[in-house]
Structure formats: structure tokens, C-alpha cells
Design a protein around this motif. Sequence first.
Motif, PDB file in Angstrom:
ATOM      1  N   VAL A  43       0.839  -1.205   0.000  1.00  0.00           N
ATOM      2  CA  VAL A  43       0.000   0.000   0.000  1.00  0.00           C
ATOM      3  C   VAL A  43       0.869   1.249   0.000  1.00  0.00           C
ATOM      4  CG1 VAL A  43      -1.756   1.289   1.266  1.00  0.00           C
ATOM      5  CG2 VAL A  43      -1.864  -1.209   1.194  1.00  0.00           C
ATOM      6  N   TRP A  44       1.858   1.275   0.887  1.00  0.00           N
ATOM      7  CA  TRP A  44       2.742   2.441   0.973  1.00  0.00           C
ATOM      8  C   TRP A  44       3.570   2.606  -0.298  1.00  0.00           C
ATOM      9  CZ3 TRP A  44       1.766   5.978   4.347  1.00  0.00           C
ATOM     10  CH2 TRP A  44       1.237   5.654   5.607  1.00  0.00           C
ATOM     11  N   GLY A  50       2.382   6.943  -6.623  1.00  0.00           N
ATOM     12  CA  GLY A  50       1.331   7.863  -7.055  1.00  0.00           C
ATOM     13  C   GLY A  50       1.637   9.304  -6.691  1.00  0.00           C
ATOM     14  N   LEU A  51       2.181   9.523  -5.501  1.00  0.00           N
ATOM     15  CA  LEU A  51       2.540  10.873  -5.071  1.00  0.00           C
ATOM     16  C   LEU A  51       3.656  11.452  -5.926  1.00  0.00           C
ATOM     17  CD1 LEU A  51       2.437  10.480  -1.183  1.00  0.00           C
ATOM     18  CD2 LEU A  51       1.097  12.115  -2.511  1.00  0.00           C
ATOM     19  N   ILE A  52       4.642  10.617  -6.278  1.00  0.00           N
ATOM     20  CA  ILE A  52       5.768  11.085  -7.092  1.00  0.00           C
ATOM     21  C   ILE A  52       5.289  11.558  -8.458  1.00  0.00           C
ATOM     22  CG2 ILE A  52       7.854  10.323  -8.295  1.00  0.00           C
ATOM     23  CD1 ILE A  52       8.445   8.525  -5.882  1.00  0.00           C
ATOM     24  N   PHE A  53       4.382  10.796  -9.087  1.00  0.00           N
ATOM     25  CA  PHE A  53       3.909  11.171 -10.422  1.00  0.00           C
ATOM     26  C   PHE A  53       2.868  12.286 -10.375  1.00  0.00           C
ATOM     27  CE2 PHE A  53       5.784   7.119 -11.640  1.00  0.00           C
ATOM     28  CZ  PHE A  53       6.321   7.418 -12.888  1.00  0.00           C
ATOM     29  N   TYR A  54       2.254  12.510  -9.217  1.00  0.00           N
ATOM     30  CA  TYR A  54       1.252  13.572  -9.128  1.00  0.00           C
ATOM     31  C   TYR A  54       1.908  14.947  -9.165  1.00  0.00           C
ATOM     32  CZ  TYR A  54      -2.890  16.121  -7.608  1.00  0.00           C
ATOM     33  OH  TYR A  54      -3.952  16.990  -7.540  1.00  0.00           O
ATOM     34  N   SER A 108      -7.479  14.060  -1.754  1.00  0.00           N
ATOM     35  CA  SER A 108      -8.283  13.412  -0.717  1.00  0.00           C
ATOM     36  C   SER A 108      -7.965  11.923  -0.633  1.00  0.00           C
ATOM     37  CB  SER A 108      -9.773  13.616  -0.998  1.00  0.00           C
ATOM     38  OG  SER A 108     -10.109  14.986  -1.013  1.00  0.00           O
ATOM     39  N   LYS A 109      -7.774  11.276  -1.784  1.00  0.00           N
ATOM     40  CA  LYS A 109      -7.440   9.855  -1.791  1.00  0.00           C
ATOM     41  C   LYS A 109      -6.096   9.610  -1.133  1.00  0.00           C
ATOM     42  CE  LYS A 109      -8.117   7.322  -5.361  1.00  0.00           C
ATOM     43  NZ  LYS A 109      -8.095   6.844  -6.758  1.00  0.00           N
ATOM     44  N   PHE A 110      -5.116  10.464  -1.417  1.00  0.00           N
ATOM     45  CA  PHE A 110      -3.810  10.318  -0.770  1.00  0.00           C
ATOM     46  C   PHE A 110      -3.949  10.390   0.754  1.00  0.00           C
ATOM     47  CE2 PHE A 110      -1.916  12.215  -4.831  1.00  0.00           C
ATOM     48  CZ  PHE A 110      -1.584  10.971  -5.324  1.00  0.00           C
ATOM     49  N   VAL A 111      -4.687  11.398   1.213  1.00  0.00           N
ATOM     50  CA  VAL A 111      -4.843  11.604   2.653  1.00  0.00           C
ATOM     51  C   VAL A 111      -5.581  10.435   3.298  1.00  0.00           C
ATOM     52  CG1 VAL A 111      -5.908  13.080   4.405  1.00  0.00           C
ATOM     53  CG2 VAL A 111      -4.761  14.119   2.436  1.00  0.00           C
ATOM     54  N   VAL A 112      -6.668   9.975   2.664  1.00  0.00           N
ATOM     55  CA  VAL A 112      -7.479   8.896   3.238  1.00  0.00           C
ATOM     56  C   VAL A 112      -6.705   7.583   3.279  1.00  0.00           C
ATOM     57  CG1 VAL A 112      -9.524   7.472   2.880  1.00  0.00           C
ATOM     58  CG2 VAL A 112      -9.673   9.944   2.633  1.00  0.00           C
ATOM     59  N   ILE A 113      -5.983   7.257   2.207  1.00  0.00           N
ATOM     60  CA  ILE A 113      -5.223   6.004   2.189  1.00  0.00           C
ATOM     61  C   ILE A 113      -4.118   6.030   3.238  1.00  0.00           C
ATOM     62  CG2 ILE A 113      -3.695   4.553   0.804  1.00  0.00           C
ATOM     63  CD1 ILE A 113      -5.310   5.349  -1.650  1.00  0.00           C
ATOM     64  N   ILE A 114      -3.461   7.169   3.386  1.00  0.00           N
ATOM     65  CA  ILE A 114      -2.431   7.289   4.432  1.00  0.00           C
ATOM     66  C   ILE A 114      -3.057   7.068   5.807  1.00  0.00           C
ATOM     67  CG2 ILE A 114      -0.904   8.932   5.600  1.00  0.00           C
ATOM     68  CD1 ILE A 114      -0.312  10.153   2.861  1.00  0.00           C
ATOM     69  N   TRP A 115      -4.211   7.682   6.030  1.00  0.00           N
ATOM     70  CA  TRP A 115      -4.892   7.527   7.317  1.00  0.00           C
ATOM     71  C   TRP A 115      -5.315   6.082   7.563  1.00  0.00           C
ATOM     72  CZ3 TRP A 115     -10.291   6.628   8.207  1.00  0.00           C
ATOM     73  CH2 TRP A 115     -10.651   6.693   9.558  1.00  0.00           C
ATOM     74  N   LEU A 116      -5.896   5.429   6.552  1.00  0.00           N
ATOM     75  CA  LEU A 116      -6.330   4.040   6.708  1.00  0.00           C
ATOM     76  C   LEU A 116      -5.144   3.121   6.983  1.00  0.00           C
ATOM     77  CD1 LEU A 116      -9.009   3.700   3.872  1.00  0.00           C
ATOM     78  CD2 LEU A 116      -9.417   3.642   6.344  1.00  0.00           C
ATOM     79  N   ALA A 117      -4.034   3.345   6.281  1.00  0.00           N
ATOM     80  CA  ALA A 117      -2.854   2.500   6.487  1.00  0.00           C
ATOM     81  C   ALA A 117      -2.276   2.687   7.889  1.00  0.00           C
ATOM     82  CB  ALA A 117      -1.797   2.811   5.428  1.00  0.00           C
ATOM     83  N   ARG A 118      -2.392   3.882   8.436  1.00  0.00           N
ATOM     84  CA  ARG A 118      -1.850   4.144   9.777  1.00  0.00           C
ATOM     85  C   ARG A 118      -2.731   3.554  10.883  1.00  0.00           C
ATOM     86  NH1 ARG A 118       2.094   7.639  10.889  1.00  0.00           N
ATOM     87  NH2 ARG A 118       1.076   8.204  12.851  1.00  0.00           N
ATOM     88  N   VAL A 119      -4.057   3.564  10.676  1.00  0.00           N
ATOM     89  CA  VAL A 119      -4.954   3.087  11.742  1.00  0.00           C
ATOM     90  C   VAL A 119      -5.308   1.618  11.593  1.00  0.00           C
ATOM     91  CG1 VAL A 119      -5.953   5.388  11.999  1.00  0.00           C
ATOM     92  CG2 VAL A 119      -7.063   3.728  10.496  1.00  0.00           C
ATOM     93  N   ALA A 120      -4.891   0.975  10.495  1.00  0.00           N
ATOM     94  CA  ALA A 120      -5.239  -0.430  10.273  1.00  0.00           C
ATOM     95  C   ALA A 120      -4.690  -1.313  11.397  1.00  0.00           C
ATOM     96  CB  ALA A 120      -4.676  -0.904   8.930  1.00  0.00           C
ATOM     97  N   ALA A 182      -3.439   5.540 -11.596  1.00  0.00           N
ATOM     98  CA  ALA A 182      -3.332   4.084 -11.624  1.00  0.00           C
ATOM     99  C   ALA A 182      -2.625   3.555 -10.379  1.00  0.00           C
ATOM    100  CB  ALA A 182      -2.581   3.644 -12.883  1.00  0.00           C
ATOM    101  N   PHE A 183      -1.528   4.205  -9.989  1.00  0.00           N
ATOM    102  CA  PHE A 183      -0.795   3.757  -8.807  1.00  0.00           C
ATOM    103  C   PHE A 183      -1.622   3.945  -7.535  1.00  0.00           C
ATOM    104  CE2 PHE A 183       3.369   4.684 -11.202  1.00  0.00           C
ATOM    105  CZ  PHE A 183       3.396   3.388 -11.678  1.00  0.00           C
ATOM    106  N   THR A 184      -2.391   5.031  -7.482  1.00  0.00           N
ATOM    107  CA  THR A 184      -3.240   5.259  -6.312  1.00  0.00           C
ATOM    108  C   THR A 184      -4.342   4.211  -6.226  1.00  0.00           C
ATOM    109  OG1 THR A 184      -2.836   7.632  -6.581  1.00  0.00           O
ATOM    110  CG2 THR A 184      -4.551   6.997  -5.056  1.00  0.00           C
ATOM    111  N   MET A 185      -4.902   3.830  -7.375  1.00  0.00           N
ATOM    112  CA  MET A 185      -5.918   2.778  -7.380  1.00  0.00           C
ATOM    113  C   MET A 185      -5.320   1.442  -6.937  1.00  0.00           C
ATOM    114  SD  MET A 185      -7.983   3.737 -10.897  1.00  0.00           S
ATOM    115  CE  MET A 185      -9.067   2.316 -10.758  1.00  0.00           C
ATOM    116  N   LEU A 186      -4.102   1.154  -7.383  1.00  0.00           N
ATOM    117  CA  LEU A 186      -3.434  -0.073  -6.953  1.00  0.00           C
ATOM    118  C   LEU A 186      -3.152  -0.046  -5.452  1.00  0.00           C
ATOM    119  CD1 LEU A 186      -0.910  -0.589  -9.896  1.00  0.00           C
ATOM    120  CD2 LEU A 186      -2.859  -2.041  -9.316  1.00  0.00           C
ATOM    121  N   SER A 187      -2.835   1.137  -4.932  1.00  0.00           N
ATOM    122  CA  SER A 187      -2.610   1.273  -3.497  1.00  0.00           C
ATOM    123  C   SER A 187      -3.876   0.962  -2.716  1.00  0.00           C
ATOM    124  CB  SER A 187      -2.124   2.692  -3.177  1.00  0.00           C
ATOM    125  OG  SER A 187      -1.959   2.878  -1.790  1.00  0.00           O
ATOM    126  N   ALA A 188      -5.014   1.508  -3.185  1.00  0.00           N
ATOM    127  CA  ALA A 188      -6.285   1.252  -2.509  1.00  0.00           C
ATOM    128  C   ALA A 188      -6.677  -0.219  -2.602  1.00  0.00           C
ATOM    129  CB  ALA A 188      -7.379   2.132  -3.107  1.00  0.00           C
TER     130      ALA A 188
END
Length: 209
Positions: A43-44, A50-54, A108-120, A182-188
Motif C-alpha cells: 500500500v505504501w 502515485g505521489l511522485i507522479f502527481y 483526498s485519496k492520498f490523505v485517506v489512504i495514508i490515514w487508513l494505512a496508519r490506523v489499520a 493508476a498507482f493510487t488505485m493499486l494502493s487502494a
Amino acid sequence: MTAHRAGLVGCRACGRVWPEAETTCARCGSALMPPDRRSLGAVWAWLLAGLIFYIPANLFPMLRTSTLGGLMGSSESTILGGVIELIHYGSWGIAAIVFVASIVVPISKFVVIIWLARVAGRPATTRDAHRRLVIYEIVEFIGRWSMIDVFVVAILSALVQLGFVASIHPGPAAVSFALSVAFTMLSAQSFDPRLIWRGLPLRNRKEHE
């Protein structure tokens, strides 16, 4: 009670649960893997890509327009620059759609995925777990709408090809933005939602009392 504490493992493909001793889902044939926080590494990794290409997706031009072979001028528009131009010409609705789909949603997707990965897997109440699951499902649902800029550029590039008179070509940002989405979708998709339930207490307070 969760499936994990009941000695069951859920299939990520079809959702059916099986005893932990099973290794293959008899319904869909997928491999059964218990939830593991080590899967967050993927996920990370996808999220970082995704962040690098954004970054170049917002710095470089998304669209290049040329009129009369460049004699009447040519222009380049970034994502934000295109939104400003649409507002300037009075297309407030289209500008709002592009701004939300290309800037608000990805960030928003970047922020939410980071949050979900941290609280999982961390301690949570049943209500917290349900809220996290709903947020995860929303992120997965809106992922398909994140490429609206790429679709618009592709359609314009295919339709507006009048040779010397006028032409529209995608800029380098189009590829970067598509890869970022695409990378963000793969992360999710790499995130295991079963980890959300691993932090539930063994029993709630009322049962304990």
C-alpha cells in the motif's frame, strides 16, 4: 466476534469465509490469505509512486494547442491553469468538475489512504471500524472517476486534428496524471479491509460488565 477470532478466514475475491486451515476458496478458486499488517508495505509503495507522479502532473502542461501551425500562436495549459481559463470564459460548472476530479479527489485519496494505512489494526470500537470501512469503500468507488482530465485530453486530441489549421496534443502531464491515478488505485486495492476489524476489543464494555 470477528471471523479471525472465530477461526475463520475470508476470501477477498468473493467474500465467503472458510476455516483457517483452508488455503483455497472452494467457491471462486482464489487463494485464502489471513490478514497481515505486512501487506501494508505494498500500500505504501504504490501510494508513494502515485505521489511522485502527481507532482509533475500538476507542474507540466496537460494540453498543448496550436493554431495555423503555430503562426497564430500556441498555448499550454496545466490542470490548474485550465481550471482558471474555464472560469475566465464563464464555464463555472466544467471548471468545478475538473477541479474536483483532478485536484480535490486525488489529494483526498492520498490523505485517506495514508490515514487508513496508519490506523489499520489499531484499537477501535465497532462504530469506528464501520466508519473506516465506509470511507475505504468510498475511496474505491470514486477511483474510477479520477481520470476525467485524461479522458478529455484524449477525446480532444482525437477530434481536433485539423492539420495546419488547428491541432491539440496531450502534454507530458497527461501521462504522469494517468500513472498517478493508476498507482493510487493499486494502493487502494492492495489495502486489506479485513485489517480494519483486527483492532476491535475482545468484548464490548456491556458484555464485560
